[in-house]
Design a protein around this motif. Sequence first.
Motif, short mmCIF file in Angstrom:
data_model
loop_
_atom_site.label_atom_id
_atom_site.label_comp_id
_atom_site.label_asym_id
_atom_site.label_seq_id
_atom_site.Cartn_x
_atom_site.Cartn_y
_atom_site.Cartn_z
N UNK A 142 15.53 66.67 -5.40
CA UNK A 142 16.56 65.70 -5.93
C UNK A 142 16.80 64.39 -4.96
N UNK A 143 16.46 64.34 -3.74
CA UNK A 143 16.57 63.21 -2.85
C UNK A 143 15.45 62.59 -2.36
N UNK A 144 14.26 62.96 -2.87
CA UNK A 144 13.01 62.64 -2.02
C UNK A 144 11.97 62.39 -3.26
N UNK A 200 28.76 74.45 8.88
CA UNK A 200 30.11 73.91 8.58
C UNK A 200 30.30 72.78 7.30
N UNK A 201 31.33 72.86 6.81
CA UNK A 201 31.62 71.83 5.82
C UNK A 201 31.49 70.32 6.41
N UNK A 202 31.91 70.28 7.56
CA UNK A 202 31.97 68.77 8.00
C UNK A 202 30.42 68.51 8.40
N UNK A 203 29.65 69.41 8.91
CA UNK A 203 28.14 69.27 8.96
C UNK A 203 27.49 69.00 7.90
N UNK A 204 27.56 69.66 6.87
CA UNK A 204 27.04 69.38 5.65
C UNK A 204 27.47 68.18 4.82
N UNK A 205 28.72 67.69 5.16
CA UNK A 205 29.24 66.47 4.67
C UNK A 205 28.52 65.22 5.11
N UNK A 206 28.52 65.19 6.55
CA UNK A 206 27.87 64.34 7.22
C UNK A 206 26.63 64.02 6.99
N UNK A 207 25.86 65.36 6.86
CA UNK A 207 24.32 65.41 6.31
C UNK A 207 24.13 64.67 5.18
N UNK A 221 26.02 62.44 3.61
CA UNK A 221 26.26 60.99 3.61
C UNK A 221 24.85 60.29 3.79
N UNK A 222 23.94 61.00 5.07
CA UNK A 222 22.70 60.45 5.13
C UNK A 222 21.69 60.33 4.18
N UNK A 223 21.54 61.71 3.56
CA UNK A 223 20.58 62.30 2.62
C UNK A 223 20.95 62.91 1.37
N UNK A 224 21.60 62.19 0.56
CA UNK A 224 22.26 63.03 -0.51
C UNK A 224 21.23 63.77 -1.35
N UNK A 225 21.79 64.81 -1.48
CA UNK A 225 20.92 66.09 -2.16
C UNK A 225 19.84 66.55 -1.64
N UNK A 226 19.58 66.36 -0.47
CA UNK A 226 18.30 66.50 0.41
C UNK A 226 18.35 68.05 0.67
N UNK A 271 11.01 58.13 9.51
CA UNK A 271 10.74 58.00 7.82
C UNK A 271 12.10 58.63 7.56
N UNK A 272 12.70 59.64 8.11
CA UNK A 272 13.88 60.21 7.71
C UNK A 272 14.97 59.29 7.55
N UNK A 273 15.21 58.44 8.91
CA UNK A 273 16.16 57.76 9.46
C UNK A 273 15.97 56.47 8.52
N UNK A 274 14.77 55.88 8.19
CA UNK A 274 14.70 54.74 7.41
C UNK A 274 15.40 54.88 6.05
N UNK A 275 15.13 56.22 5.39
CA UNK A 275 15.78 56.61 4.09
C UNK A 275 17.32 56.68 4.29
N UNK A 276 17.75 57.09 5.37
CA UNK A 276 19.17 57.29 5.86
C UNK A 276 19.78 55.97 6.02
N UNK A 277 19.22 55.05 6.59
CA UNK A 277 19.55 53.67 6.85
C UNK A 277 19.79 52.98 5.50
N UNK A 278 19.02 53.13 4.71
CA UNK A 278 19.06 52.51 3.34
C UNK A 278 20.27 53.15 2.52
N UNK A 279 20.37 54.42 2.66
CA UNK A 279 21.33 54.97 1.97
C UNK A 279 22.73 54.75 2.35
N UNK A 280 23.21 54.24 3.67
CA UNK A 280 24.31 54.15 4.05
C UNK A 280 24.58 52.53 4.27
#
Length: 425
Positions: A132-134, A178-185, A187-192, A244-253
Motif C-alpha cells: 500500500x505504501x511502498x 498503542x493507538x498513539x504510536x500507530x497514529x504517529x507511525x 503520519x510518516x508512512x501511511x499504510x506501511x 531511505x525510510x526517512x526520505x520517504x517520511x520527509x516527503x510525506x510530511x
Amino acid sequence: MKVLKQMKPALLLVASLLLDATTADAQVEQKRINKMNSFIDKGVAAPAQNFTGTVWVNMNVKPDEGYDVNIGTVTFEPKARTNWHTHASGQILFVIEGTGYYQEKGKSIQLIQKGDVVKIPKNAVHWHGASHGSLMRHIALVPDYEKDKTEWLNPVSDEDYNRYQASAIKGSSKLGITETAHKNHEELWPNYVSKAAQTDPELIQVFDNFAFDQVIAHDKMETKIRVLIIMASTIGSQALTEYKMFVEAALNVGVTPVEIKEVLYQSVPYVGISKVIDFIGATNEIFVAKNIELPLESQATTSPATRMEKGMAKQKEIVGNRVNEMYKSSPKDLLHIQEYLSANCFGDYITRNGLDVKTREMVTLSFLIALGGTESQIKGHISGNIKVGNNRQTLINLMTQLLPYVGYPRTLNAINCLNEILPAK
C-alpha cells in the motif's frame, strides 16, 4: 509475466556518482544526472488489461537473443499489482527494491521485500505487486520459455488486495502497540506494513511504543524538524535502509526535495563523500521514482571568488570571534586547514540556501552525535546552536528524539557535552 526491463549494475551507478560528485561544472552535473536516470529508467507502461495501477516493464534477456528464458525488471508503484495469472513453466521473482505482496490462490498474502526470492510453482494461480505504501521492484524469470504459456485471469479486487493490510493493522493492536504510536507511525508512512512485525513482534511492540509514543510525547518538536534531524542521524550512522525510510517520511510530511538535498549535501564536510555517495544515489532513485525532476534548483550563494569571505562571515556568525583565535593559534603548517574550514565547510556548504541557519546547526549536531567520538566538535556545535538561537531545551529535545535511532551511549555523551557547555540553571 513475459515483459520486463534492463537494469544497469548498481556498481556502475555508484562509480559514476563518485567520479562526478567532486565537480561543480553544471554540464558535467547534468551528464551525471542523465546517466543516473538511464540506469533506473522504469521502461514502458505495462498493458492495462493485465495490471491494476501504474506498472513499468523492461526486458533484461529476451528469448530471441538465443536463451530459452525470459528475464526482466518490473516496477510497481504503490498499490499496483498484476492480475491473477499462471505460468506453465513457473516463475522466479527476485525483489530488488521496496516492499510488496505475493499470493497464491487459496493461501494467505505474503509480504515480500528487498532480498526476498519467490519461487512460483508451475501453473500456480497467483498475483504479485507493491504494498500500500511502498514502490516495489523485482526481477522476474520465466524458465523453459518455449514451453511456457502465460494465462491472464481476473484482476485482484480491492477487497482481496486490502486483506493483508487489514490483517496487519489488526495484528498491530494485538501486539500491544498503542493507538498513539500507530497514529504517529502512520503520519510518516501511511499504510506501511512492516515485515518485522511478523518476524520480531516483541521488538516492534517495544520500539514503536517507545519511539512513536513515549519519546514523541516528550516535547512539541515540529514533525518536519524531527524527521530532518533523524534523517541526518541516519547518514552519520551509515544506516542507508533507515535513511531511505526517512526520505520517504520527509516527503510525506511536507519536507521539500531541496531541504532533503541540503541535509545530504551538508553531511559531506562532516561525514565525508566516501560515506555519503551511496546516500546520494539512493535519494536520486527515490526522487526519480516520484517524478521529482533532477537536478534541483541551485542553492549556492558563493562563487570561487567569494567563498572565503562569505564563509568566514558565516563561520563568525555561528562560532563567534573565536575564529580569529583559531587562526592566530594555528601552527603555520596547519593554517591551510583553518582556511579550508572557512572557505569549504562554511563557504561552500553552510552559506547555501534551502535551510535556515538554526535548522542547519541542528542537522549538523545530529550528524556529530550519530558519528560518535566527536565530543570536541559536539561541544563546538552546541555553542554554535546557542549562538544562532537554539536554547538548551531545544537541544535536549533534539537529543531525546535521536535516542531511539543512535542509542544511549552516544546520547549520554552528547548530554555530557551539553551540561558542560550550557549547564542547567
